[in-house]
Write a protein that holds these residues in place. Structure first.
Motif, mmCIF file in Angstrom:
data_model
loop_
_atom_site.group_PDB
_atom_site.id
_atom_site.type_symbol
_atom_site.label_atom_id
_atom_site.label_comp_id
_atom_site.label_asym_id
_atom_site.label_seq_id
_atom_site.Cartn_x
_atom_site.Cartn_y
_atom_site.Cartn_z
ATOM 1 N N ASP A 165 -12.683 1.457 5.005
ATOM 2 C CA ASP A 165 -11.836 0.272 4.952
ATOM 3 C C ASP A 165 -12.442 -0.740 3.988
ATOM 4 N N GLY A 174 0.798 -1.212 0.000
ATOM 5 C CA GLY A 174 0.000 0.000 0.000
ATOM 6 C C GLY A 174 0.834 1.266 0.000
ATOM 7 N N ALA A 191 -10.830 6.208 -2.189
ATOM 8 C CA ALA A 191 -10.764 6.416 -0.743
ATOM 9 C C ALA A 191 -11.806 7.437 -0.302
ATOM 10 N N LYS A 230 -3.251 0.891 -2.424
ATOM 11 C CA LYS A 230 -3.092 -0.564 -2.407
ATOM 12 C C LYS A 230 -3.837 -1.238 -3.543
ATOM 13 N N GLN A 271 -9.845 11.163 -3.973
ATOM 14 C CA GLN A 271 -8.699 10.517 -3.353
ATOM 15 C C GLN A 271 -8.762 9.019 -3.627
ATOM 16 N N THR A 274 -3.047 8.939 0.433
ATOM 17 C CA THR A 274 -3.759 8.625 -0.806
ATOM 18 C C THR A 274 -3.236 9.492 -1.943
ATOM 19 N N GLU A 320 -6.935 5.278 -2.938
ATOM 20 C CA GLU A 320 -5.978 4.615 -2.058
ATOM 21 C C GLU A 320 -4.976 3.806 -2.889
#
Length: 261
Positions: free
Chosen positions: A206, A33, A187, A182, A178, A161, A180
């Motif tokens: 999450d 990530g 996000a 990973k 935004q 991010t 993320e």
């Protein structure tokens, strides 16, 4: 009692719009990530769209906690999606049901003996931005409300991010995205209309992995208009892909139609 009934209807519909957020099967993943210092806005956007999920149907449940600033209510609802075709949701005992297709938005509330059956104006009014089926589905699939490939963006790191800000602002909207690092999932995304004092933010807090699928676990939606604030906290449960599904929906006779002013 009426305020709780209204919140039940509003919460269900906000959840429909704001996000069931089915995410994407990952083709390119940074295992730890970490951020790529050499990434460009174009490469991040490309990875985001490469990782779109390819599914036919989805079903599951979501726990929804809804607040309008005056009262709160929690409910667990069942939902079903047939991609590009239909979105269906049902509260316990079918007391509130919603059904959305490319042509219409419809819902009914047995607690209030009322229904709505019309265009996307109702949903647009709830979230303070013009919506159609494609935009709603983009939100439900964890994709950007607007096509990121149609504009140029500045890229910077923010809160772990990749943050994308349009180089050229839209005439009526301000947007911020935004992604993320990973799985290149969304996000958060933010949409505001300063002149109308409207603001919408969706945070995908999450993710969970189900087989080969990476999907959100919890989502927080905040919608504000002038001095009114609505928040929705969603937790996803029992998700299943590509199963046989149906959409039982029929507006009961004798219900009062909700008419938009």
């Amino acid at each position: 009692m009426r305020i709780l009934n209204r919140i039940g209807t509003m919460g269900l519909l906000f959840a429909v719009i704001g996000i069931m957020t089915v995410s994407c099967k990952s083709k390119k993943v940074l295992a730890d990530g970490s951020m790529d210092a050499n990434a460009s806005a174009k490469s991040i956007i490309k990875a985001h769209y490469q990782n779109q999920v390819q599914f036919n149907t989805l079903r599951g449940k979501m726990k929804i906690d809804y607040s309008d600033g005056e009262a709160k209510q929690g409910v667990t609802v069942s939902f079903r999606i047939k991609k590009d075709d239909a979105i269906w949701m049902s509260a316990p005992f079918g007391m509130v049901k919603a059904y959305i297709t490319p042509e219409r938005v419809s819902f009914y509330n047995k607690l209030e003996n009322e229904f709505f059956d019309g265009d996307f104006s109702y949903l647009s009014n709830l979230l303070g931005t013009e919506l159609d089926f494609e935009k709603v589905q983009n939100l439900l699939l964890g994709q950007a409300l607007f096509d990121l490939q149609e504009a140029k963006y500045d890229l910077e790191a923010a809160d772990g991010t990749y943050q994308l800000t349009p180089k050229k602002s839209m005439a009526l909207f301000q947007t911020l995205f935004q992604i993320e690092p990973k799985n290149f999932k969304m996000a958060s995304q933010e949409l505001s209309q300063p002149l109308k004092k409207r603001w919408l933010r969706i945070n995908y807090t999450d993710y969970q992995k189900i087989g080969t699928w990476v999907v959100p676990n919890t989502v927080l939606i905040t919608a504000m208009e002038e001095n009114t604030k609505n928040t929705i906290d969603i937790e996803y449960r029992n998700l299943e892909f590509d199963q046989q599904i149906s959409f039982p929906y029929k507006i009961p006779k004798g219900y009062k139609e909700i008419v938009l002013n």
